[in-house]
Motif scaffolding. Structure first.
Motif, PDB file in Angstrom:
ATOM      1  N   GLU A 109      26.041 -56.632 -21.822  1.00 23.58           N
ATOM      2  CA  GLU A 109      26.145 -55.251 -22.277  1.00 23.58           C
ATOM      3  C   GLU A 109      26.520 -54.253 -21.181  1.00 23.58           C
ATOM      4  O   GLU A 109      27.156 -53.240 -21.465  1.00 23.58           O
ATOM      5  CB  GLU A 109      24.826 -54.803 -22.922  1.00 23.58           C
ATOM      6  N   VAL A 110      26.125 -54.516 -19.946  1.00 28.69           N
ATOM      7  CA  VAL A 110      26.310 -53.529 -18.875  1.00 28.69           C
ATOM      8  C   VAL A 110      27.291 -54.007 -17.813  1.00 28.69           C
ATOM      9  O   VAL A 110      28.193 -53.262 -17.405  1.00 28.69           O
ATOM     10  CB  VAL A 110      24.956 -53.182 -18.209  1.00 28.69           C
TER      11      VAL A 110
ATOM     12  N   TRP B 185      21.753 -57.961 -20.147  1.00 28.13           N
ATOM     13  CA  TRP B 185      22.384 -57.002 -19.239  1.00 28.13           C
ATOM     14  C   TRP B 185      23.794 -57.474 -18.882  1.00 28.13           C
ATOM     15  O   TRP B 185      24.732 -56.671 -18.833  1.00 28.13           O
ATOM     16  CB  TRP B 185      21.534 -56.850 -17.985  1.00 28.13           C
TER      17      TRP B 185
ATOM     18  N   PRO C 286      22.379 -47.118 -16.688  1.00 25.22           N
ATOM     19  CA  PRO C 286      22.697 -47.834 -17.921  1.00 25.22           C
ATOM     20  C   PRO C 286      21.442 -48.291 -18.649  1.00 25.22           C
ATOM     21  O   PRO C 286      20.445 -48.631 -18.032  1.00 25.22           O
ATOM     22  CB  PRO C 286      23.503 -49.040 -17.436  1.00 25.22           C
TER      23      PRO C 286
ATOM     24  N   ASP D 227      19.421 -51.223 -11.983  1.00 26.39           N
ATOM     25  CA  ASP D 227      19.346 -50.618 -13.313  1.00 26.39           C
ATOM     26  C   ASP D 227      17.961 -50.742 -13.919  1.00 26.39           C
ATOM     27  O   ASP D 227      17.467 -49.831 -14.576  1.00 26.39           O
ATOM     28  CB  ASP D 227      20.345 -51.292 -14.260  1.00 26.39           C
TER      29      ASP D 227
END
Length: 304
Positions: free
Chosen positions: A192-193, A189, A270, A218
């Motif tokens: 990527e987010v 995470w 996300p 998320d």
């Protein structure tokens, strides 16, 4: 089924893969782990970070090695390379030679990787170092109590049944977030987010707002909103909302919420590629405790 004790280690690995793990993927090389068993991806298009590992094992030739020592060597290998943070950890770790194979659930030894002031930078195959001996003494009891061991010649039927019942069916599916892979999912995470969230993280941490708050918002969602409201940050109506008063702007448009840099009008929570994000509310407090524990014992404690 039995193997010639004079076989070289690479040949032992090949025989074990062919005889017991044919329906799985055994070709991946993850860090310095000797033997990796994972769910097969029919198209072969997944990246290393998306590999769904089922077993990581240490392999040896012959039958003279102490199986616990081989397991400790594997733990030291994983800890030294941080393999369990770079890749999704497996359901089991194990060790085998030409005579036998042993399994233990990964989460049973997870606490060993959180040793304070432990020097992981030693050669795992050197069983004479003080670090190896310390790790052996720390893990010996749990290995003796929790490992399951089979001999290839006399326990072939039982071994195949164990693999069938305890390792995944081999069907490719999204990865369920569990106590085994929670930290790896968090790291995924972060890469990527987190970079997409509009936030001055240095300023936020001074107000006790951490990336872990956004991660949970998320993770515990139904695509459009956070399912559990008793968090410091929730995701709702396309943005992250602070659940308590924040008297400063944190690199954001206001002091009550923030969003992602590339927000779309139909934006939902996300997604971490390949990860299931379905949780029951009763799991949330356990996740919060696990994340807090991780912060206290990791480099993130000073920055996230």
């Amino acid at each position: 089924m039995s193997y010639d004790l004079s076989l070289r280690e690479e040949e032992v690995k090949k025989r074990v893969a062919d005889d017991f793990f044919r329906k799985f993927e055994t070709s991946h090389i993850l860090g310095n782990v000797d033997f990796c068993v994972s769910v097969k991806d029919g198209l072969g298009l997944i990246t290393d970070s998306e590999i769904q590992s089922l077993l990581w094992a240490e392999s040896k030739k012959g039958n003279k090695e102490d199986i616990n020592a081989s397991l400790v060597q594997l733990i030291l290998t994983i800890g030294k390379e941080k393999t369990n943070e770079k890749y999704m950890p497996p359901s089991y770790i194990g060790a085998f030679d030409a005579e036998k194979i042993a399994f233990i659930e990964y989460h049973k030894v997870l606490h060993i990787f959180s040793q304070n002031d432990f020097n992981w930078n030693v050669t795992p195959s050197n069983h004479d170092t003080k670090e190896f001996k310390l790790l052996y003494s720390l893990s010996e009891k749990i290995l003796d109590e929790e490992k399951t061991i089979f001999k290839f010649d006399s326990d072939e039927k039982e071994l195949k049944e164990f693999i069938r019942n305890n390792l995944a069916s081999g069907k490719s599916e999204k990865i369920q977030v569990t106590k085994n892979n929670f930290i790896a999912v968090f790291n995924k995470w972060c890469s990527e987010v987190m970079p997409d969230i509009v936030m001055n993280w240095e300023l936020a941490k001074k107000l006790n707002i951490f990336c872990g708050d956004f991660f949970l918002a998320d993770l515990i969602n139904d695509n459009s909103k956070t399912l559990y409201e008793k968090l410091d940050v929730v995701f709702n109506d396309g943005s992250y909302k602070f659940q308590r008063s924040v008297d400063k702007f944190l690199g954001t448009e206001n002091n009550k919420s923030t969003q992602l840099k590339n927000k779309k009008s139909n934006y939902s929570a996300p997604k971490i590629q390949g990860i299931k994000q379905e949780f029951q509310q009763r799991q949330v407090l356990r996740l919060q405790r696990r994340l807090s524990h991780f912060f206290l014992l990791s480099p993130y404690k000073n920055g996230f």
